[in-house]
Motif scaffolding. Structure first.
Motif, PDB file in Angstrom:
ATOM      1  N   GLU A  97      25.369  47.575  30.567  1.00 34.16           N
ATOM      2  CA  GLU A  97      24.526  46.892  31.555  1.00 34.16           C
ATOM      3  C   GLU A  97      24.542  45.403  31.235  1.00 34.16           C
ATOM      4  N   ALA A  98      25.438  44.672  31.879  1.00 31.93           N
ATOM      5  CA  ALA A  98      25.621  43.251  31.591  1.00 31.93           C
ATOM      6  C   ALA A  98      26.208  42.572  32.817  1.00 31.93           C
ATOM      7  N   HIS A  99      26.294  41.260  32.760  1.00 32.91           N
ATOM      8  CA  HIS A  99      26.966  40.505  33.811  1.00 32.91           C
ATOM      9  C   HIS A  99      28.461  40.549  33.541  1.00 32.91           C
ATOM     10  N   TYR A 100      29.199  41.078  34.486  1.00 28.99           N
ATOM     11  CA  TYR A 100      30.662  41.064  34.429  1.00 28.99           C
ATOM     12  C   TYR A 100      31.148  40.069  35.471  1.00 28.99           C
ATOM     13  N   HIS A 101      32.001  39.168  35.046  1.00 28.11           N
ATOM     14  CA  HIS A 101      32.610  38.200  35.960  1.00 28.11           C
ATOM     15  C   HIS A 101      34.119  38.395  35.850  1.00 28.11           C
ATOM     16  N   VAL A 102      34.741  38.768  36.973  1.00 28.01           N
ATOM     17  CA  VAL A 102      36.173  39.087  36.992  1.00 28.01           C
ATOM     18  C   VAL A 102      36.849  38.161  37.996  1.00 28.01           C
ATOM     19  N   PRO A 103      37.330  37.002  37.541  1.00 31.76           N
ATOM     20  CA  PRO A 103      37.985  36.053  38.440  1.00 31.76           C
ATOM     21  C   PRO A 103      39.467  36.350  38.627  1.00 31.76           C
ATOM     22  N   LEU A 104      40.021  35.773  39.676  1.00 32.92           N
ATOM     23  CA  LEU A 104      41.457  35.864  39.941  1.00 32.92           C
ATOM     24  C   LEU A 104      42.015  34.455  40.038  1.00 32.92           C
ATOM     25  N   LEU A 105      43.050  34.179  39.254  1.00 34.37           N
ATOM     26  CA  LEU A 105      43.831  32.951  39.377  1.00 34.37           C
ATOM     27  C   LEU A 105      45.138  33.366  40.026  1.00 34.37           C
ATOM     28  N   VAL A 106      45.477  32.753  41.163  1.00 27.85           N
ATOM     29  CA  VAL A 106      46.593  33.276  41.950  1.00 27.85           C
ATOM     30  C   VAL A 106      47.451  32.164  42.543  1.00 27.85           C
ATOM     31  N   SER A 107      48.734  32.454  42.652  1.00 30.18           N
ATOM     32  CA  SER A 107      49.701  31.655  43.394  1.00 30.18           C
ATOM     33  C   SER A 107      50.513  32.662  44.203  1.00 30.18           C
ATOM     34  N   PRO A 108      51.422  32.226  45.063  1.00 32.96           N
ATOM     35  CA  PRO A 108      52.200  33.200  45.827  1.00 32.96           C
ATOM     36  C   PRO A 108      53.071  34.123  44.976  1.00 32.96           C
ATOM     37  N   TYR A 109      53.328  33.754  43.717  1.00 33.89           N
ATOM     38  CA  TYR A 109      54.243  34.532  42.888  1.00 33.89           C
ATOM     39  C   TYR A 109      53.670  34.984  41.544  1.00 33.89           C
ATOM     40  N   SER A 110      52.388  34.756  41.322  1.00 29.05           N
ATOM     41  CA  SER A 110      51.789  35.204  40.058  1.00 29.05           C
ATOM     42  C   SER A 110      50.283  35.288  40.178  1.00 29.05           C
ATOM     43  N   PHE A 111      49.685  36.042  39.251  1.00 32.21           N
ATOM     44  CA  PHE A 111      48.230  36.076  39.148  1.00 32.21           C
ATOM     45  C   PHE A 111      47.844  36.417  37.719  1.00 32.21           C
TER      46      PHE A 111
END
Length: 117
Positions: A97-111
């Protein structure tokens, strides 16, 4: 503190937040994938509310699906069909029970992603 889930998207190709990206959230249980909700990122690349709020939080396995192909189309980026990245699924576990932060760093050919704060 009760748990909750947040996310955001950064467009690493253009060096800006990913605005207007649809994100779907699913709960995963064994082979069953249950749709929970969809949100769209704002001008800061974040959702206006928690993607999984405290009153609905449960530990377990989840999947975020980021619809980045439509975002790159709207940005006028000319990509061959089929796109290398159209939807980006991120499957992850939340064990406490915690704060989960799941970001995405993305370009057209990678993440990439990570557990943020």
């Amino acid at each position: 503190m009760a748990g909750f889930l947040t996310t955001h998207v950064l467009d690493t190709a253009q060096g800006c937040p990913g605005k207007g990206i649809k994100i779907d959230l699913y709960a995963i249980s064994g082979d069953t994938r249950t749709y929970l909700r969809s949100l769209v990122t704002n001008g800061d690349g974040r959702t206006d509310s928690h993607i999984l709020p405290q009153d609905e939080f449960k530990t377990g396995t989840y999947e975020l699906v980021f619809h980045v192909g439509a975002y790159f189309d709207a940005a006028g980026i000319d990509l061959p069909e089929p796109k290398f990245l159209d939807t980006v699924p991120l499957r992850f576990g939340m064990s406490e029970e915690a704060h989960y932060h799941v970001p995405l760093l993305v370009s057209p050919y990678s993440f990439s992603t990570y557990r943020g704060s």
